[in-house]
Write an enzyme that holds these catalytic residues in place. Sequence first.
Site, PDB file in Angstrom:
ATOM      1  N   LYS A 188      -4.582   3.079  -3.398  1.00  0.00           N
ATOM      2  CA  LYS A 188      -4.033   2.388  -2.239  1.00  0.00           C
ATOM      3  C   LYS A 188      -5.079   2.244  -1.142  1.00  0.00           C
ATOM      4  O   LYS A 188      -5.084   1.261  -0.390  1.00  0.00           O
ATOM      5  CB  LYS A 188      -2.792   3.129  -1.729  1.00  0.00           C
TER       6      LYS A 188
ATOM      7  N   SER B 153       0.845  -1.185   0.000  1.00  0.00           N
ATOM      8  CA  SER B 153       0.000   0.000   0.000  1.00  0.00           C
ATOM      9  C   SER B 153       0.886   1.242   0.000  1.00  0.00           C
ATOM     10  O   SER B 153       1.951   1.265  -0.611  1.00  0.00           O
ATOM     11  CB  SER B 153      -0.928  -0.043   1.219  1.00  0.00           C
ATOM     12  N   SER B 154       0.483   2.276   0.721  1.00  0.00           N
ATOM     13  CA  SER B 154       1.248   3.516   0.804  1.00  0.00           C
ATOM     14  C   SER B 154       0.768   4.329   1.991  1.00  0.00           C
ATOM     15  O   SER B 154      -0.428   4.300   2.336  1.00  0.00           O
ATOM     16  CB  SER B 154       1.066   4.346  -0.472  1.00  0.00           C
TER      17      SER B 154
ATOM     18  N   TYR C 158      -3.667   8.230  -7.234  1.00  0.00           N
ATOM     19  CA  TYR C 158      -2.772   7.175  -6.743  1.00  0.00           C
ATOM     20  C   TYR C 158      -3.134   6.791  -5.312  1.00  0.00           C
ATOM     21  O   TYR C 158      -3.259   5.604  -4.977  1.00  0.00           O
ATOM     22  CB  TYR C 158      -1.325   7.647  -6.815  1.00  0.00           C
TER      23      TYR C 158
END
Length: 250
Positions: A159, A140-141, A155
């Site tokens: 995630k 993920s982020s 973006y």
Amino acid sequence: MDVLTGRTALVTGGGRGIGRGIAERLARDGARVAVHYGSNEAAAKETVTAIEATGGSAFAIGVELGRPGDAKALWEAFDRQADGLDILVNNAGIGTSRPLDEIDEAEYDRVFAVNVKAPHFIVKHGLDRLRDGGRVINISSGLARTAAMPDKMAYAMTKGALDVFTRDLSKVLGPRGITVNSVAPGIIDTDNTAELLHGTEDGWAQASAISALGRVGVPADVADVVAFLASDDGRWITGSWVDTTGGSLT
């Protein structure tokens, strides 16, 4: 360490950056690693060579994600070299997106196709290959939980969707003893962040200041967490979002 001896892993986007770090670490722990790549065959083969040079086992498979039939094609390529899977790391992804006032529908669709749709159907079509007691780890982020870079909104949205997938999939696969977790890096020194870190005179210093630990992360910082979750030591963690931002969210 050999804690993963006898197990097979697949790391999507395993030829470069965080993916390469994960592939090399899992191989060092004894797993046989399928190093997936989308277009950079040379990088994937270089990763395989590096793994083999240290006594590990790996092979490369190339399938471009984000296209119709990508997941089935990936598994067909995998099946030619392996007969089952223990560890799936959904790492491949488009690492950025243009701001809201610049992004068009084609880019939006592309980033969701690669970052969300591909992992979903890789899992769907891989269920009969993934052995009981296995692991699914989605990369993920930190941006899924902070608006630190709102110019990368699409973006970050992908995630967030991937994290919901992780949460719900853990309930689906739990009866088979398969754990599912998200690992969320912050700023990591890779070619994907080169412009951010090196594009301005103070880029590196600014990125370092975001972390509570005062430095920019490296692929090994993420790979070591993935390796823990992939091992037996991570058996009681599932459905979780693991912060690997170096304290960037604190």
